[in-house]
Motif scaffolding. Structure first.
Motif, PDB file in Angstrom:
ATOM      1  N   VAL A  83     -76.295   2.728   2.795  1.00 13.56           N
ATOM      2  CA  VAL A  83     -75.346   2.412   1.971  1.00 13.56           C
ATOM      3  C   VAL A  83     -74.071   3.490   2.350  1.00 13.56           C
ATOM      4  CG1 VAL A  83     -74.688   3.308  -0.289  1.00 13.56           C
ATOM      5  CG2 VAL A  83     -76.960   2.604   0.123  1.00 13.56           C
ATOM      6  N   VAL A  84     -73.455   2.708   2.462  1.00 13.62           N
ATOM      7  CA  VAL A  84     -71.891   3.136   3.126  1.00 13.62           C
ATOM      8  C   VAL A  84     -70.851   3.465   2.041  1.00 13.62           C
ATOM      9  CG1 VAL A  84     -70.029   2.868   4.986  1.00 13.62           C
ATOM     10  CG2 VAL A  84     -72.497   1.870   5.301  1.00 13.62           C
ATOM     11  N   HIS A  85     -70.359   4.636   2.072  1.00  9.66           N
ATOM     12  CA  HIS A  85     -69.395   5.167   1.023  1.00  9.66           C
ATOM     13  C   HIS A  85     -68.210   5.080   1.541  1.00  9.66           C
ATOM     14  CE1 HIS A  85     -72.531   6.067  -2.002  1.00  9.66           C
ATOM     15  NE2 HIS A  85     -73.164   6.504  -0.748  1.00  9.66           N
ATOM     16  N   ILE A  86     -66.934   4.229   0.947  1.00 12.72           N
ATOM     17  CA  ILE A  86     -65.591   4.251   1.560  1.00 12.72           C
ATOM     18  C   ILE A  86     -64.885   4.834   0.505  1.00 12.72           C
ATOM     19  CG2 ILE A  86     -64.003   2.893   2.606  1.00 12.72           C
ATOM     20  CD1 ILE A  86     -66.006   0.777   3.239  1.00 12.72           C
ATOM     21  N   PRO A  87     -64.360   5.799   0.472  1.00 14.54           N
ATOM     22  CA  PRO A  87     -63.256   6.468  -0.498  1.00 14.54           C
ATOM     23  C   PRO A  87     -61.942   5.472  -0.833  1.00 14.54           C
ATOM     24  CG  PRO A  87     -63.770   7.950   1.063  1.00 14.54           C
ATOM     25  CD  PRO A  87     -64.264   6.965   1.839  1.00 14.54           C
ATOM     26  N   ASP A  88     -61.710   5.080  -1.988  1.00 14.18           N
ATOM     27  CA  ASP A  88     -60.675   4.332  -2.429  1.00 14.18           C
ATOM     28  C   ASP A  88     -59.259   4.409  -1.597  1.00 14.18           C
ATOM     29  OD1 ASP A  88     -59.460   2.247  -3.826  1.00 14.18           O
ATOM     30  OD2 ASP A  88     -58.494   3.389  -5.200  1.00 14.18           O
ATOM     31  N   LYS A  89     -59.196   5.791  -1.294  1.00 13.59           N
ATOM     32  CA  LYS A  89     -58.104   6.255  -0.340  1.00 13.59           C
ATOM     33  C   LYS A  89     -57.872   6.089   0.786  1.00 13.59           C
ATOM     34  CE  LYS A  89     -56.708  10.339  -3.340  1.00 13.59           C
ATOM     35  NZ  LYS A  89     -56.276  11.958  -3.476  1.00 13.59           N
ATOM     36  N   TRP A  90     -58.987   5.638   1.190  1.00 16.23           N
ATOM     37  CA  TRP A  90     -59.072   5.127   2.719  1.00 16.23           C
ATOM     38  C   TRP A  90     -58.523   3.848   2.704  1.00 16.23           C
ATOM     39  CZ3 TRP A  90     -60.913   0.893   5.245  1.00 16.23           C
ATOM     40  CH2 TRP A  90     -60.864   1.032   6.744  1.00 16.23           C
TER      41      TRP A  90
ATOM     42  N   ALA B  26     -69.942   0.886  -0.566  1.00 14.48           N
ATOM     43  CA  ALA B  26     -69.591   1.221  -2.121  1.00 14.48           C
ATOM     44  C   ALA B  26     -67.862   1.349  -1.750  1.00 14.48           C
ATOM     45  CB  ALA B  26     -70.079   2.278  -2.589  1.00 14.48           C
ATOM     46  N   THR B  27     -67.127   0.493  -2.131  1.00 23.83           N
ATOM     47  CA  THR B  27     -65.464   0.540  -1.974  1.00 23.83           C
ATOM     48  C   THR B  27     -64.887   1.706  -2.500  1.00 23.83           C
ATOM     49  OG1 THR B  27     -65.043  -1.045  -3.400  1.00 23.83           O
ATOM     50  CG2 THR B  27     -65.638  -1.657  -1.236  1.00 23.83           C
ATOM     51  N   GLY B  28     -65.705   2.293  -3.531  1.00 23.60           N
ATOM     52  CA  GLY B  28     -64.564   3.198  -4.283  1.00 23.60           C
ATOM     53  C   GLY B  28     -63.663   2.515  -5.405  1.00 23.60           C
ATOM     54  N   LYS B  29     -63.840   1.288  -5.517  1.00 18.96           N
ATOM     55  CA  LYS B  29     -62.984   0.539  -6.336  1.00 18.96           C
ATOM     56  C   LYS B  29     -63.669   0.524  -7.783  1.00 18.96           C
ATOM     57  CE  LYS B  29     -60.389  -3.719  -6.896  1.00 18.96           C
ATOM     58  NZ  LYS B  29     -61.059  -3.871  -8.220  1.00 18.96           N
ATOM     59  N   THR B  30     -62.938   0.876  -8.883  1.00 22.64           N
ATOM     60  CA  THR B  30     -63.656   0.385 -10.018  1.00 22.64           C
ATOM     61  C   THR B  30     -62.812  -0.640 -10.682  1.00 22.64           C
ATOM     62  OG1 THR B  30     -61.854   1.715 -11.322  1.00 22.64           O
ATOM     63  CG2 THR B  30     -63.809   2.889 -10.806  1.00 22.64           C
ATOM     64  N   SER B  31     -63.505  -1.430 -11.722  1.00 23.24           N
ATOM     65  CA  SER B  31     -62.914  -2.788 -12.203  1.00 23.24           C
ATOM     66  C   SER B  31     -61.714  -2.358 -12.832  1.00 23.24           C
ATOM     67  CB  SER B  31     -64.008  -3.155 -13.264  1.00 23.24           C
ATOM     68  OG  SER B  31     -64.076  -2.365 -14.336  1.00 23.24           O
ATOM     69  N   PRO B  32     -60.566  -3.382 -12.699  1.00 21.93           N
ATOM     70  CA  PRO B  32     -59.383  -3.091 -13.246  1.00 21.93           C
ATOM     71  C   PRO B  32     -59.239  -2.684 -15.078  1.00 21.93           C
ATOM     72  CG  PRO B  32     -59.738  -5.459 -12.321  1.00 21.93           C
ATOM     73  CD  PRO B  32     -60.956  -4.871 -12.446  1.00 21.93           C
ATOM     74  N   ALA B  33     -58.333  -1.797 -15.132  1.00 25.38           N
ATOM     75  CA  ALA B  33     -58.592  -1.386 -16.348  1.00 25.38           C
ATOM     76  C   ALA B  33     -57.726  -2.313 -17.267  1.00 25.38           C
ATOM     77  CB  ALA B  33     -57.577  -0.060 -16.678  1.00 25.38           C
ATOM     78  N   LEU B  34     -57.960  -2.209 -18.584  1.00 29.76           N
ATOM     79  CA  LEU B  34     -57.206  -3.265 -19.557  1.00 29.76           C
ATOM     80  C   LEU B  34     -55.885  -2.972 -19.751  1.00 29.76           C
ATOM     81  CD1 LEU B  34     -59.639  -2.843 -22.496  1.00 29.76           C
ATOM     82  CD2 LEU B  34     -59.774  -4.574 -20.988  1.00 29.76           C
ATOM     83  N   PRO B  35     -55.089  -3.946 -19.791  1.00 29.35           N
ATOM     84  CA  PRO B  35     -53.709  -4.020 -19.769  1.00 29.35           C
ATOM     85  C   PRO B  35     -53.211  -3.329 -20.972  1.00 29.35           C
ATOM     86  CG  PRO B  35     -54.352  -6.228 -19.696  1.00 29.35           C
ATOM     87  CD  PRO B  35     -55.686  -5.476 -19.964  1.00 29.35           C
ATOM     88  N   GLN B  36     -52.345  -2.371 -20.399  1.00 30.69           N
ATOM     89  CA  GLN B  36     -51.759  -1.390 -21.735  1.00 30.69           C
ATOM     90  C   GLN B  36     -50.953  -2.324 -23.024  1.00 30.69           C
ATOM     91  OE1 GLN B  36     -52.059   1.838 -21.989  1.00 30.69           O
ATOM     92  NE2 GLN B  36     -53.726   1.697 -20.198  1.00 30.69           N
ATOM     93  N   TYR B  37     -51.418  -1.702 -23.968  1.00 31.17           N
ATOM     94  CA  TYR B  37     -50.647  -2.194 -25.293  1.00 31.17           C
ATOM     95  C   TYR B  37     -49.058  -2.078 -24.805  1.00 31.17           C
ATOM     96  CZ  TYR B  37     -54.090  -4.086 -28.273  1.00 31.17           C
ATOM     97  OH  TYR B  37     -54.970  -4.564 -29.075  1.00 31.17           O
TER      98      TYR B  37
END
Length: 445
Positions: A266-273, A25-36
């Motif tokens: 299950v290997v958890h990798i923080p996004d900050k890593w 689990a790379t700690g990454k979420t799906s890309p946010a919607l572009p801002q208006y």
């Protein structure tokens, strides 16, 4: 190393190594919607049109997210299809002695020919699908070549291919809509088409009849606070939330397990890593999607090499990580050993909850489309929950009936369609679901 051993799904934030039954689990979420884009005036823009989103790619990003979800598009289509299924009628209205409105249907040759020639049912469906998906729809009305005081053609534009002109500094209106299939997909300097917009609120028919434009475009939308150009669809909040990520990640997780993988870790990798090990990892200018995938592949290969071979048994693995000012680790990997048996119904509750969140955002009761995925549900068996929910949906969405009739109301006034010296009125009648007790025997199927 066998490339089929490592699978990377960056959008889901998951890396799998089949040989060792490991999921990262790379700690990454799906890309946010572009801002208006907050830019409201043309003076500081080189474009002739108002971009939809900061990079003019908002519709493209939304479409890509919708395709990732297993049934989001189906729910959107259900809503549009249901409301488009109502019968379109026109006639005249009068008031009874008791103050009730009496609707009397009529038939006018010119109107019947217009409806047939323009395939009005397809028009209604296309408008509704854009309204439900984008909360923005655009229609075009073409004037007759022989009689310019008649509108003879009506069709819906693809909303994601439309862009507003900048606000008129004097009137505050958007005077034109630009149409181009490449909007959001590549830079567009000269759009293919430019159509004059009518005022969405005040219809000065005499002024429009005297206008030299061969066609008009009409914007349809439900106003959202603070948006002068492209209105927001309420349900977009779901695909910009972590609930959307949960649906995608659960599906990927189960797919990896069912693909013959014997799950052990299950290997958890923080996004900050990733940022700590590879500075600028989340900067698109420094790391392209291909470069990020290569880095993830490299780390997965290294992890696989550490685990592989009998010579690794009993060895010590040295790991370095960074702590924050509170002394808590921020870049530390954690390895979770799981039971060899994948439990029946694992994550079903989470999947059901995420699905319900999507339906809440869509304002759709789960009964009208069947049981919520991921969880067994029961009903009374009589179908009353489906009947009530379906009827309630139609009643709650009558405002979409009014919205899809706006172009026909404008054309009625422009073309001066009358019956018995009265302008005709439009309405949409839906078939409501009733119990057999409420239907006379002679009318039952």
């Amino acid at each position: 190393m066998d490339p089929n051993n490592v699978y990377i799904n960056e959008d889901a934030g998951i890396i799998t190594i089949k040989n060792h039954g490991a999921i990262f689990a790379t700690g990454k979420t799906s890309p946010a919607l572009p801002q208006y884009d907050t830019l409201q005036r043309k003076e500081s823009s080189s474009k002739t049109y108002k971009p939809w989103g900061t990079s003019d790619d908002y519709p493209v990003v939304v479409e890509s997210k919708v395709r990732q979800h297993p049934f989001l598009q189906s729910v959107l289509n259900y809503k549009a299809d249901t409301m488009a299924g109502g019968e379109l009628q026109y006639g005249t209205e009068s008031i009874s002695e008791t103050g009730e409105t009496i609707f009397t249907r009529t038939s006018i040759t010119e109107v019947e020919e217009f409806l047939t020639r323009n395939n009005i049912e397809s028009f209604r469906l296309e408008v509704l699908r854009d309204l439900y998906k984008w909360n923005n729809a655009f229609v075009t009305m073409v004037r007759g070549a022989a009689d310019r005081n008649k509108i003879v053609q009506l069709f819906a534009l693809d909303a994601h291919e439309c862009r507003y002109s900048w606000q008129n500094n004097k009137t505050g209106l958007k005077d034109y809509v630009y149409v181009d299939a490449n909007f959001g997909r590549q830079s567009v300097s000269t759009p293919q088409k430019k159509i004059k917009l009518i005022d969405p609120y005040y219809w000065d028919y005499d002024a429009y009849r005297n206008d030299t434009a061969k066609q008009f475009a009409q914007p349809l939308y439900f106003a959202s606070s603070g948006e002068k150009y492209y209105q927001r669809a309420d349900w977009h909040s779901f695909i910009d939330s972590l609930w959307f990520d949960i649906v995608i990640k659960i599906a990927q997780f189960k797919s990896s397990v069912l693909d013959g993988m014997h799950l052990r870790l299950v290997v958890h990798i923080p996004d900050k890593w990733w940022e700590w090990k590879y500075p600028g990892f989340n900067d698109k200018k420094l790391y392209s999607p291909e470069a990020k995938k290569a880095v993830m592949q490299k780390e997965a290969d290294y992890f696989d090499q550490v685990l592989s071979g009998a010579d690794k048994a009993g060895k010590v693995l040295l790991a370095t990580f960074m702590s924050n000012n509170m002394g808590k680790p921020e870049t530390q990997w954690t390895v979770q050993v799981v039971d060899n048996k994948f439990p029946d119904g694992a994550y079903n509750e989470d999947s059901a909850e995420a699905s319900l969140m999507m339906l809440f955002a869509q304002r759709v009761h789960g009964a009208v489309i069947g049981n919520t995925p991921g969880k067994s549900q029961s009903s009374s068996g009589s179908g009353s929950d489906i009947r009530v929910a379906s009827n309630q949906f139609v009643l709650n969405n009558k405002v979409y009936d009014h919205k899809q009739l706006e172009p026909l109301r404008f054309i009625t006034m422009f073309n001066k369609w009358t019956a018995n010296d009265k302008l005709i009125k439009w309405r949409i009648v839906h078939q409501m679901i009733e119990t057999s007790n409420n239907i006379p025997p002679e009318k039952r199927p």
